[in-house]
Scaffold this active site. Structure first.
Site, PDB file in Angstrom:
ATOM      1  N   GLU A   1    -127.811   5.513 -86.949  1.00 51.08           N
ATOM      2  CA  GLU A   1    -126.643   6.028 -86.636  1.00 51.08           C
ATOM      3  C   GLU A   1    -125.885   6.266 -87.987  1.00 51.08           C
ATOM      4  O   GLU A   1    -125.339   7.352 -88.268  1.00 51.08           O
ATOM      5  CB  GLU A   1    -125.690   5.596 -85.515  1.00 51.08           C
ATOM      6  CG  GLU A   1    -126.512   5.529 -84.300  1.00 51.08           C
ATOM      7  CD  GLU A   1    -127.126   6.981 -83.729  1.00 51.08           C
ATOM      8  OE1 GLU A   1    -126.634   7.805 -84.169  1.00 51.08           O
ATOM      9  OE2 GLU A   1    -127.996   6.984 -83.013  1.00 51.08           O
TER      10      GLU A   1
ATOM     11  N   CYS B   1    -135.895  12.620 -88.755  1.00 49.33           N
ATOM     12  CA  CYS B   1    -137.130  12.661 -89.893  1.00 49.33           C
ATOM     13  C   CYS B   1    -138.472  12.452 -89.018  1.00 49.33           C
ATOM     14  O   CYS B   1    -138.721  11.905 -87.904  1.00 49.33           O
ATOM     15  CB  CYS B   1    -137.200  11.332 -90.789  1.00 49.33           C
ATOM     16  SG  CYS B   1    -138.608  11.306 -91.747  1.00 49.33           S
TER      17      CYS B   1
END
Length: 173
Positions: A131, A141
């Site tokens: 986060e 990703c």
């Protein structure tokens, strides 16, 4: 960079320690622990039996003392139409949140032979790093080992590493 951890509700000292150590290890930042905050008024959705994640982000951003601030709560969070979230942050924002509620599932599905408490600690570290990564401008990703990989289940959290992959790391440092 300074990250302020904002405990919201009853957050055990061990959770604060794990979150702090995970952030320091990956981002080499200063970490402080804010004093405990009450659950944001009006954040509970009685029709769902859950809390709105955005309200916790807003609280962390408003009262946190860091460049980046992360609320940690034991409450079950949701965001928009999602059934639940482990955490939430806005890209390049200064507030974020993780919930330990669904990270406490007893097992990692047999991935490792670690005790449940260690599996839980790993999840906490990964989620805070994930986060805060969003607040630093990192998106999800594709590398399933990278901590910034989107992981909607605890099993997927368990299979990724606590660190940024090379590509994500270069975007931050």
């Amino acid at each position: 960079m300074h990250v302020d951890i904002v405990p919201v509700g009853d957050v055990p000292p061990a959770v604060k320690r794990e979150a702090s150590s995970g952030l320091r290890a990956v981002y080499d930042c200063n970490v402080t622990i804010h004093n405990v905050q009450e659950i944001p008024e009006g954040s509970y959705d009685s029709s769902r039996g859950q809390y709105r994640a955005e309200e916790f982000i807003e609280l962390a951003g408003r009262i946190g003392d860091g460049d980046k601030n992360i609320a940690i709560t034991p409450k079950d969070l949701f965001y928009r139409r999602r059934n639940y979230v482990f955490g939430l942050a806005y890209l390049d924002g200064n507030g974020s949140v993780i919930s330990t509620y669904r990270l406490q599932t007893s097992s990692d599905g047999g991935i490792a032979s670690k005790p449940a408490s260690e599996v839980f600690s790993d999840r906490v570290r990964k989620e805070v790093v994930h986060e805060i990564g969003h607040t630093l401008g990192l998106e999800h990703c594709d590398n399933n080992r990278c901590v910034m990989n989107f992981s909607p289940t605890v099993r997927e959290v368990d299979t990724k590493e606590q660190n940024l992959c090379g590509s994500c790391s270069r975007l931050v440092h």
